[in-house]
Design a protein around this motif. Structure first.
Motif, PDB file in Angstrom:
ATOM      1  N   THR A  54     110.414 -18.211 -42.848  1.00 14.88           N
ATOM      2  CA  THR A  54     109.162 -18.096 -42.111  1.00 14.88           C
ATOM      3  C   THR A  54     108.387 -19.403 -42.158  1.00 14.88           C
ATOM      4  O   THR A  54     107.820 -19.847 -41.148  1.00 14.88           O
ATOM      5  N   ARG A  55     108.364 -20.029 -43.311  1.00 18.48           N
ATOM      6  CA  ARG A  55     107.660 -21.303 -43.459  1.00 18.48           C
ATOM      7  C   ARG A  55     108.259 -22.367 -42.531  1.00 18.48           C
ATOM      8  O   ARG A  55     107.518 -23.119 -41.879  1.00 18.48           O
ATOM      9  N   LEU A  95     107.111 -21.667 -38.987  1.00 20.74           N
ATOM     10  CA  LEU A  95     105.704 -22.018 -38.786  1.00 20.74           C
ATOM     11  C   LEU A  95     105.527 -23.532 -38.672  1.00 20.74           C
ATOM     12  O   LEU A  95     104.791 -24.024 -37.806  1.00 20.74           O
ATOM     13  N   SER A 148     106.293 -19.249 -32.588  1.00 16.22           N
ATOM     14  CA  SER A 148     105.341 -18.136 -32.585  1.00 16.22           C
ATOM     15  C   SER A 148     106.008 -16.869 -33.107  1.00 16.22           C
ATOM     16  O   SER A 148     107.239 -16.784 -33.203  1.00 16.22           O
TER      17      SER A 148
END
Length: 363
Positions: free
Chosen positions: A210-211, A214, A219
């Motif tokens: 997820t990092r 991001l 998105s």
């Protein structure tokens, strides 16, 4: 209105002691048991620091706590900061209703329920659809091998106690003396030993993925979860009345659990704030399942707030799972090992031996 959230976080303890070397197997152990006791001891100092900051900067704010061990942390907080509103939030109640709905093949929106107890050991005291009790359907579903295989420990507890408990089978296997002590039962009931380690490793992988997304500017599709936090904020800011479930001080809420302990009950929310609801007494066998854990929670909170190492031993001795496989000396030695491993993260006074570590502990 200001709202403070706390969530799952690392506490900085680097050393690792595996209780399995003493023969103590665990599944999740983030709420109760030996794992829950030491997670509480490591995390209560942060809760107290947060409370001091809130007292100085935003004493009218509401603390919404999502961190485990839920009951211990909320108890320590309201004991130390009674003037600050706080409620502990957990998704075990809404998820349990959805799981029950899937077992009886009824949309969860149709189920009317009431639930009360302590966090992760709260009991569905009422399950109805259109005014009709659906517990007979749940007992019937339990006899279906495919359904039973999805939740073996909780169905086994329901078979003997008459009511369905919140939180998963892997959690509840570690909250009782009945299951993990026996390898044949572990296999028969499909109890996932060391499940929390696997989940933590998967969470770390998911966090890193997820990092990266991001940082790359990707998105994400967002949707509402079953969590109560945003609903509480919405109700308090718009005066929309709602009923949620929360963990709060037992001020005449559950009659046959100790006053002042942390209980999970219905909580009405509106523009004036949070209003815990009186639920009356639990059926006595259900209160009896909760009471030993309440004692462990109180001793852990007292150990942290009073700097009492001896109460850590007492809490571990009264845990329902550890004494089913360990002697008193083994429990004492395990606690010593864990205190040494985590001493830099523990509350002041707990790491050091005191006059109450052995001998006369009548205080």
């Amino acid at each position: 209105m200001t709202t403070f959230f706390t969530g799952q976080s690392s506490t900085g303890a680097e050393a690792r002691v595996d209780p399995k070397k003493y023969g103590l197997k665990q599944t999740i152990a983030d709420t109760l048991g030996i794992g829950g006791i030491f997670r509480g001891l490591r995390t209560i100092p942060f809760m107290l620091e947060l409370g001091r900051d809130m007292r100085e900067m935003c004493p009218k704010a509401v603390l919404l706590n999502y961190t485990n061990p839920m009951s211990m942390l909320v108890w320590a907080f309201y004991e130390s900061f009674p003037e600050i509103r706080a409620v502990g939030l957990c998704h075990s109640v809404p998820y349990t209703v959805r799981e029950i709905a899937s077992y009886v093949d009824i949309p969860h929106e149709r189920i009317t329920f009431e639930c009360a107890g302590i966090n992760h050991i709260a009991w569905m005291t009422r399950l109805e659809v259109d005014g009709e009790d659906i517990y007979p359907l749940l007992f019937e579903a339990m006899e279906d091998p495919e359904v039973c295989a999805r939740d073996r420990v909780r169905f086994e507890l329901m078979r003997h106690l008459g009511y369905f408990v919140t939180e998963s089978s892997e959690h509840n296997a570690g909250y009782t003396p009945y299951f993990i002590k026996d390898d044949s039962l572990i296999e028969k009931l499909d109890i996932p030993i060391d499940e929390y380690i696997r989940r933590s490793e998967e969470n770390l992988r998911e966090y890193e993925e997820t990092r990266k997304k991001l940082l790359a500017g990707e998105s994400f599709e967002l949707e509402r979860s079953v969590e109560y936090g945003s609903l509480i904020i919405h109700s308090m800011t718009t005066s929309t009345p709602r009923l949620v479930y929360g963990n709060v001080r037992n001020d005449h809420l559950i009659d046959n659990l100790p006053a002042g302990c942390c209980v999970e009950v219905p909580v009405a929310v509106d523009g004036a704030g949070i209003h815990p609801c009186h639920t009356g007494p639990l059926p006595p066998q259900l209160a009896g399942m909760c009471l030993p854990h309440v004692s462990v929670q109180e001793l852990t909170v007292r150990a942290a707030l009073e700097g009492r190492r001896d109460h850590v031993y007492h809490a571990a001795m009264l845990d329902r799972h550890a004494p089913s496989v360990l002697s008193l000396d083994e429990i004492h030695n395990l606690v010593d090992d864990l205190i040494e491993a985590h001493r830099n993260a523990l509350p002041e006074g707990v790491p050091e031996p005191t006059e109450h570590t052995s001998g006369d502990t009548r205080r």
